[in-house]
Scaffold this motif. Structure first.
Motif, PDB file in Angstrom:
ATOM      1  N   GLN A  48      16.782  -9.325 -20.749  1.00 36.74           N
ATOM      2  CA  GLN A  48      15.356  -9.682 -20.880  1.00 36.74           C
ATOM      3  C   GLN A  48      14.696  -8.989 -22.066  1.00 36.74           C
ATOM      4  O   GLN A  48      13.502  -9.147 -22.291  1.00 36.74           O
ATOM      5  N   ASN A  49      15.459  -8.217 -22.790  1.00 36.23           N
ATOM      6  CA  ASN A  49      14.934  -7.572 -23.993  1.00 36.23           C
ATOM      7  C   ASN A  49      15.529  -8.237 -25.236  1.00 36.23           C
ATOM      8  O   ASN A  49      16.599  -8.824 -25.172  1.00 36.23           O
ATOM      9  N   VAL A  50      14.829  -8.129 -26.336  1.00 35.61           N
ATOM     10  CA  VAL A  50      15.350  -8.633 -27.607  1.00 35.61           C
ATOM     11  C   VAL A  50      15.856  -7.444 -28.407  1.00 35.61           C
ATOM     12  O   VAL A  50      15.067  -6.665 -28.943  1.00 35.61           O
ATOM     13  N   PHE A 257      14.699   2.596 -27.088  1.00 32.22           N
ATOM     14  CA  PHE A 257      13.311   2.431 -26.632  1.00 32.22           C
ATOM     15  C   PHE A 257      12.505   3.719 -26.778  1.00 32.22           C
ATOM     16  O   PHE A 257      11.502   3.910 -26.087  1.00 32.22           O
ATOM     17  N   GLU A 383       2.848 -10.851 -33.368  1.00 35.64           N
ATOM     18  CA  GLU A 383       3.096 -11.678 -32.185  1.00 35.64           C
ATOM     19  C   GLU A 383       3.557 -13.076 -32.599  1.00 35.64           C
ATOM     20  O   GLU A 383       4.508 -13.636 -32.031  1.00 35.64           O
ATOM     21  N   VAL A 386       7.162 -13.082 -33.693  1.00 35.01           N
ATOM     22  CA  VAL A 386       8.138 -13.032 -32.593  1.00 35.01           C
ATOM     23  C   VAL A 386       8.597 -14.454 -32.286  1.00 35.01           C
ATOM     24  O   VAL A 386       9.796 -14.711 -32.081  1.00 35.01           O
ATOM     25  N   LEU A 391      11.102  -9.526 -35.850  1.00 32.02           N
ATOM     26  CA  LEU A 391      10.345  -8.347 -35.396  1.00 32.02           C
ATOM     27  C   LEU A 391       9.809  -7.701 -36.669  1.00 32.02           C
ATOM     28  O   LEU A 391      10.525  -7.030 -37.400  1.00 32.02           O
ATOM     29  N   ARG A 398      -1.543  -0.870 -32.896  1.00 29.76           N
ATOM     30  CA  ARG A 398      -0.795  -0.522 -31.675  1.00 29.76           C
ATOM     31  C   ARG A 398      -0.985   0.958 -31.368  1.00 29.76           C
ATOM     32  O   ARG A 398      -1.007   1.371 -30.205  1.00 29.76           O
TER      33      ARG A 398
ATOM     34  N   VAL B  99       5.509  -6.089 -26.444  1.00 29.59           N
ATOM     35  CA  VAL B  99       5.922  -5.928 -25.048  1.00 29.59           C
ATOM     36  C   VAL B  99       6.585  -7.183 -24.499  1.00 29.59           C
ATOM     37  O   VAL B  99       7.390  -7.103 -23.575  1.00 29.59           O
ATOM     38  N   SER B 100       6.296  -8.319 -25.084  1.00 33.94           N
ATOM     39  CA  SER B 100       6.960  -9.535 -24.607  1.00 33.94           C
ATOM     40  C   SER B 100       8.462  -9.482 -24.858  1.00 33.94           C
ATOM     41  O   SER B 100       9.220 -10.196 -24.211  1.00 33.94           O
ATOM     42  N   THR B 101       8.907  -8.638 -25.786  1.00 32.24           N
ATOM     43  CA  THR B 101      10.335  -8.577 -26.130  1.00 32.24           C
ATOM     44  C   THR B 101      11.061  -7.430 -25.435  1.00 32.24           C
ATOM     45  O   THR B 101      12.236  -7.196 -25.717  1.00 32.24           O
ATOM     46  N   VAL B 102      10.353  -6.709 -24.573  1.00 37.26           N
ATOM     47  CA  VAL B 102      10.985  -5.570 -23.888  1.00 37.26           C
ATOM     48  C   VAL B 102      10.659  -5.562 -22.403  1.00 37.26           C
ATOM     49  O   VAL B 102      10.575  -4.509 -21.768  1.00 37.26           O
TER      50      VAL B 102
END
Lengths: 435, 490, 490, 435
Positions: A48-50, A257, A383, A386, A391, A398, B99-102
């Protein structure tokens, strides 16, 4: 075994636990699972992560995606390193002690300082510890922070300061104007904290600031959040730094991360007894042979308890080992060569992105990361990108959501892992998104 | 075989990596380019692999034998956890990606938090602390922030005499003054003394439970009630949580805040001294003060609160960069999922069983200062060495020659010449039997007066006893090239 | 510390894995379900990690030191190769998946084949042989098949006296009779003798070049011309290809067929005795007989020919299951890509340089039977031990106590008491200097008559010299439970 | 170094190479590349494959996807194992020797045989060697092969036999009929070779065949291509087998496109000196302590040269180590439990697939793999299912393209790695494709 102990059941061994607190039934959590099932469940979450490596990726801001040689991860997984404890028994932990001594030497060499400790949690907490150490050295409690300090490092320092009763004077972040920190130093100031390259990527000579600080009896703390830069730029030690706090993740450690990373901490010989953290020193054994031990432990909490230089008990041992191995593989030629490629890639990327209409690179100088002004909010652009499989970098907002004047700024980094094709994709997609 | 330092190797112009040529691009470094050599040696990859392989062979580790360090909890580190932490979806994600990618990473944090909350019975957990001591810092800051929010100035913290050194150090780092709480003859906190010390100036009491004597604080509820009645908070050092995990919820003991060493209870590797991870569970009264960042459920999945605003307005600030020790979270979660609610209970049971087996096996040969049963570790003092001329240190070093890592020595401070033994649940009876046998034999040899043997130990190690005094007096903390003058003279 | 056998451990009912419960389903095993226990011990995961970690520590390896086994080519094994072989796209693909789902795997085979063909100058390569000796089998089968296709019956194979034992064994396994070709005083094949042996009954000549004396066959072209003139094929044992890779193409020497040990020249790990991989390059005359499967370029990408039909009609059959040693292919290809055309030349140059440095360093203390320069390995005989009472074996064992693995002993057979030293290109000058120094000192000690020291060696190892004679006389090849009778009696 | 040697250049060391064969320029191949670039290039190739674990996957036919505990790969990568050579110097290779002794014991135990060697290349080549060994033992040269033998094993045996002058009599493959192999045994027959479970998945009792073979002075060779089956079915040793040749990949080793795998080879004590391959034996050292050595090397090529039992010089050491570790982790409970799950999964899968219209499971018995008859060519069905993201199994025609009577047959395997959801997907998609 119960017979040997003389109790009827294992539960009987827990007889000191108050009845009201004793839980006879398992908690409301899933039952045990086999490797296969755990692996399946966690692989599903991972999917679920890129991963940054799966797409063109240009994030930095204190964490950098570098290529880690396969040798590094191979060696740090050796059980003798990975499953060993802090080397309190030096006779059977000379392996850990020797590599930490090598680590300390490497850190001292690249920062241009006299001496380094055996690592800290990360760059941010190392910076906070640097301020505390400067307070101890100067017996003062007012620190001046540059606006170019990484916001997480600043916030961490401020948090520690708040509870320790230390005054923080922080300059505003500004991507272009030069700040006059010397003017903020007074004779209550313990230190002035700057970052190089700074948060916006600019490279500065802090020699004059060092002189100004020293003139007022204050220390200069230089922070480095991208340690590879030291292969290409003047090290803090040559600018008169008294303490260096740095993030070492770039050498040997994956992004993960944001943690675990590895804080580097170096200083001058004369301040070594005020330095926090573990230290390995050279000595001899009963047969007169050279060996290593943990030393100067009288600074530490397990000896001095509430009088210790810090409450830190752990270093980032295995990450420090990864750093040491990677740095050994690089050596002089490799470390400076790696810095050269990083800069060349970033310079090439800047050139390509500058040619996108509406985009301006603000830096007069940079290493592998720079700040761009965009015609719209950077977060929105990131965004949108993405969606295009890029990225794109870190929007300054942020980290500074509360500063509208920075909201169109984008931090962009390039390392040796970015191909020219990735850069072209980025430029093309950015142009598309800005159109 | 002696292993030279990296800096002492034959190295002319080599490099252990092969880097691509940099592209042609403008130099934009400005005026601060590095001048002159750094002084790093250049060594080939084969030589480096060999160097570190040989260094590793000079280490004792869980993978090579029993590591009975009391209070350090050296248990087996499953390799599955290592494999999981290295999945690209965890290891190769940037902390500031959108955050959509993690979402999967945030789910790991959320799930681990859930396990920790259920296991402790606490409503909140701060995930970012990087180690146990860092977690203590977080917890004491939360206590200070809570008092401040109530407008109270309480500057004193009571710390049990048997506490880890980090407890007083942490309290001091938060600007508190520290006062020790004495232990009673049963190795527990002296409740009457504690009550006498409590007052309106006390911000918190810091205890470890099970305590560092390996004993459960039998009057724990009375203690927490007294602390709360005095308007103070109860900080529990969670280093020994492995003794009760799955069996007892700290919340049910009246604990307000507790850090959890993922590398102790939840098997993430110690790595020769780190990295660790020290999440902190918090009672409702302290939860609003948890440090940033917070992972929360939002409309579109998980969100990250990174500023002290909205729900996190009272957050005490930030303790480190980014989100905490993600790599350790994955390992700990893999461990928890592997063990499950049932397996974690078993962990506590087996850890306590093993420790009591050691206590029972040795109590006639060594001297135990307090009556059992113990919890996850067995404490002895040095009365059994009285008049032998042998010290606790000597016993520890002699143990090395028998192929075992020593136990924790001279801690806790409440007994003389302490020997603190924690076998953990992952050791087999056969290993414990061998360990007990060796210690019994050593005790007998001490009684027989074989002082010389003890003083000489260890003799089978890469190095014999090292001179720590001279190391501290004239510290040599890094390698330095030989003086050019001397080289020229040669 | 002694490490018991797995079967001798405390094990009551444990299991080192945690398996999910099987779903409810009908038993369809039929009538042959297993009855009774197998007798496998049950041991926990921590104990198993420790068992094998400790066993590993009883091994010498390239990662721990110089491994100068002549003809075995123990060079550094880069970890990148290991990482690449473990990519799911290579490690987790089934050999019989539809070819559309394994195009990348077939591309690896095709690319590796390309490198091998260019480096040897040969037009074809058989990829499936699983090891060097397997490659020899493949090569000799191809020769036999080619003769058969021409309707010739040639049953004799000439093998150099200095050849590896696998050469005659392989020829015999293919049904050939074997005749030795003598060496001349210069350590090369005696050309005149060879010519005399050649005739219409000779199917092939098997030589190694550089040969097992570490020498290049100076008359190699004359040899191959003579072989071809006699209607035979020239099989070259490729074990020593690392000496000339990137410098000399076997095709240019007249070689018709040669196997390549990927674990020698191309650094795939030896693994304590395998797995290896032994692709075989083939001249045009032999190419049609290459074994199945063949990877070929088709309309929709790569295709696999698995039957002797179409282009592969003359294929000699199949040598193993599936496609060959894919895991080794990935490693070897990673090595080749890392080194490139330029780096592979350097490999040969450095290997030869290092061997000649050893030869030069030792030729005055040991005795070299042939004049240099040598190629990748330096050969000595035992004349320097004459009248000392010390043997080649003693020297080898004494070397162990000095921290080095011995060289190859008593091979090749053409000199007495051979010591064959191959340092490889991955060793540093510092290591070689230390090795030379140790051997010089041992030679001096032998001359000084310290026979006892040599006979006793090694003394610093987990075991001293082992009794190989009694092991072979009364073979104990597996652990067996103690006799119940005896157990009862105790 | 050149000075010490006394030559002017490295090239001078190559003076024995004929001028005409000397190449002064690099070959027409790419130049060297850094780790980063090699990794990128190979990862790109890897990405062109569909990993079996990424989709529902049901292939077997001699290679099985099992879950390998992380511990296994961790330990086999330890440099002391991975970068060591064949243990010719036993004093410094007791690690390798002891695990091989443990391996030999494990193989003997699970096959029910007296003794096993230290491994072979794979199951197919082990089978060919078994026939050669039977020839040596019986001094005969005619082997009878069952039609249920894996086609690759049969072809490998035939290839070896062809060049060694051995006669092979092979029964036709048939998924349902029972073959009368006893009838094919004559007094020139050295052995009869059967597989259990056979290629079509059927489980048989070969005790009667063993008796028939022995009566004619021939040996029974039992082949096992899925070693996990021995956790659930009667081992060959209890059926009277004289030699067992097996594929050990399922325990500890990944699929890796078919290699390296690990051949297992076991026999009776009385035949041990005719057994091919490496053997480790127990002995004592000069101090009388137990230790291990390579033994019975007089069977081998480096001693006996052309008289050796085989030309094999290598075993599959590291794969054997993986087998040994995985088998140790499993132990009695785990190995039999693993077999139980495998059978249960396959049985469940058979049930689900049988309910698809037009599909028939042909097996009267099976372990974790069975043969289905489809209403159309199996290869077409498998190809169609790739488009639906399912790797459906192995069409028998892939291995027997020349036998039209088998073209609608599909071999389907299930292991502990297949979830019920995977099975449901398979059944649903199969139904769709067959519609």
């Amino acid at each position: 075994m119960l017979v040997a102990i003389g109790v009827p059941s294992v539960d009987a061994l827990f007889r000191d636990v108050p009845k009201a607190a004793w839980r006879d039934e398992p908690f409301d959590l899933p039952p045990h699972q086999g490797e296969l099932e755990v692996e399946r469940a966690l692989a599903r979450l991972a999917a679920q992560n890129v991963p940054a490596g799966s797409v063109p990726s240009f994030l930095g801001a204190g964490a950098y995606r570098h290529h880690v040689p396969a040798t590094v991860d191979h060696i740090i997984q050796r059980g003798e390193f990975m499953t060993s404890y802090t080397p309190y028994q030096p006779e059977v932990t000379q392996g850990t002690l020797q590599y930490l001594f090598e680590f300390q030497t490497q850190v001292a060499l690249i920062t241009g300082m006299d001496v380094a400790n055996a690592s800290m949690y990360d760059g941010a907490s190392a910076t906070a510890e640097a301020v505390m150490m400067a307070n101890r050295v100067t017996r003062r409690s007012r620190a001046v922070l540059s606006g170019g300090l990484h916001p997480h490092y600043r916030e961490t320092t401020e948090t520690n300061a708040r509870f320790a009763g230390v005054t923080i004077v922080a300059a505003d972040p500004h991507p272009e104007a030069d700040e006059d920190l010397a003017a903020l130093i007074d004779d209550k100031t313990s230190c002035v904290v700057v970052q190089n390259p700074d948060f916006f990527g600019r490279i500065r000579d802090y020699s004059a600031l060092a002189a100004a600080a020293h003139a007022k009896g204050a220390l200069l703390v230089v922070v480095v959040s991208e340690i590879v830069s030291l292969g290409a730029i003047t090290p803090p030690g040559e600018m008169g730094a008294d303490i260096v706090a740095a993030e070492g993740q770039s050498i040997g450690n994956p992004l993960t991360f944001g943690g675990p990373h590895v804080g580097l901490f170096a200083t001058r010989d004369k301040y070594v007894r005020q330095m926090p953290g573990r230290l390995v020193g050279q000595t001899v054994d009963a047969d007169g042979r050279r060996g290593w031990v943990l030393t100067l432990s009288t600074r530490e909490q397990h000896i001095r308890r509430e009088k210790a230089t810090s409450n830190i008990c752990t270093n980032s041992g295995l990450c420090a080992l990864a750093f040491t191995i990677h740095m050994s593989l690089l050596g002089e030629i490799g470390f400076t060569g790696l810095a050269e490629i990083n800069h060349a890639h970033a310079s090439l990327l800047a050139e390509k992105l500058e040619s996108v209409p509406g985009v301006t690179v603000l830096n007069d100088s940079f290493f592998n990361e720079f700040t761009m002004a965009l015609p719209k909010p950077a977060a929105d652009v990131v965004e949108a990108l993405v969606g295009h499989g890029v990225l794109a970098g870190v929007p300054v907002s942020r980290l500074y959501p509360d500063r509208p004047e920075l909201k169109n700024l984008l931090l962009v980094a390039a390392t040796e892992t970015n191909t020219e094709a990735d850069m072209d994709t980025f430029a093309a997609k950015l142009q598309e998104v800005l159109r | 075989i002696e292993e030279p330092l990296l800096f002492e190797r034959d190295s002319e112009g080599r490099c252990g990596v092969d880097l691509p040529a940099p592209p042609k691009a403008k130099n934009r470094l400005g005026t601060n380019a590095r001048k002159g050599r750094i002084g790093l040696p250049g060594i080939s990859e084969p030589e480096i692999v060999r160097h570190f392989t040989r260094l590793s062979q000079k280490n004792y580790a869980i993978d090579t034998g029993l590591y009975p360090l009391g209070s350090c909890t050296m248990k087996h580190n499953p390799r599955l956890n290592e494999k999981m932490a290295r999945l690209a979806g965890f290891a190769d994600i940037h902390p500031l990606q959108p955050v959509s990618t993690v979402q999967g990473a945030l789910a790991v944090i959320d799930q681990l938090a859930h396990w920790l909350k259920v296991l402790t019975g606490m409503p909140a957990v701060a995930m970012s602390p990087a180690a146990g001591a860092h977690g203590e810092l977080c917890g004491m800051m939360a206590i200070r922030a809570a008092h401040q929010a109530k407008g109270e100035t309480r500057n004193k913290v009571l710390v049990a005499e048997s506490a880890h050194g980090t407890n007083p150090a942490t309290a001091a780092a938060c600007g508190f003054t520290v006062e020790a709480v004495p232990a009673n003859a049963r190795g527990r906190v002296d409740l009457a003394a504690l009550k006498a010390q409590l007052g309106p100036d006390v911000a918190a009491v810091m205890l470890t439970n099970p305590n560092t004597c390996g004993l459960f604080e039998t009057e724990i509820r009375e203690i927490s009630d007294a602390v709360h009645a005095a308007g103070a908070y109860f900080y529990c050092d969670g280093a020994n949580f492995n003794a009760i995990v799955g069996r007892v919820r700290p919340a049910d003991l009246g604990v307000d805040v507790m850090h959890i060493n993922l590398h102790k209870t939840f098997s993430t590797p110690h790595g020769g001294g780190g990295p660790g991870a020290g999440p902190v569970v918090l009672a409702a009264a302290l939860a609003p003060f948890a440090p940033l960042p917070w992972v929360v459920h939002g409309k579109n999945g998980f969100e990250v609160l990174e500023k002290a605003e909205g729900a996190a307005t009272q957050a005490l600030g930030r303790l480190k960069g980014f989100h905490g020790q993600m790599g350790m979270f994955v390992r700990a979660l893999a461990y928890m999922m592997s063990h499950g609610a049932d397996g974690l209970r078993q962990v506590a049971s087996d850890a306590v069983l093993n420790a009591n087996y050691v206590l029972a096996g040795l109590k006639d040969d060594l001297t135990a200062p307090f009556e059992g049963p113990c919890m996850h570790e067995a404490l002895f003092d040095d009365r059994f060495l009285k008049d032998t001329g042998v010290t606790t240190l000597d016993v520890a070093k002699a143990l090395i020659d028998e192929g075992f890592h020593p136990m924790t020595m001279y801690f806790p401070l409440v007994v003389h010449g302490a020997l603190l033994i924690e076998p953990t649940e992952t050791e087999s009876k056969a290993t414990l039997d061998r360990f007990i046998g060796v210690l019994k034999a050593l005790a007998a040899e001490a009684r027989e007066g074989k002082v010389d043997k003890f003083r000489a130990a260890p003799t089978l190690t890469p190095r014999r006893r090292l001179d720590e005094t001279s190391a501290a007096r004239q510290p040599v903390l890094r390698w330095k090239p030989e003086e050019p003058a001397r080289t020229a003279a040669e």
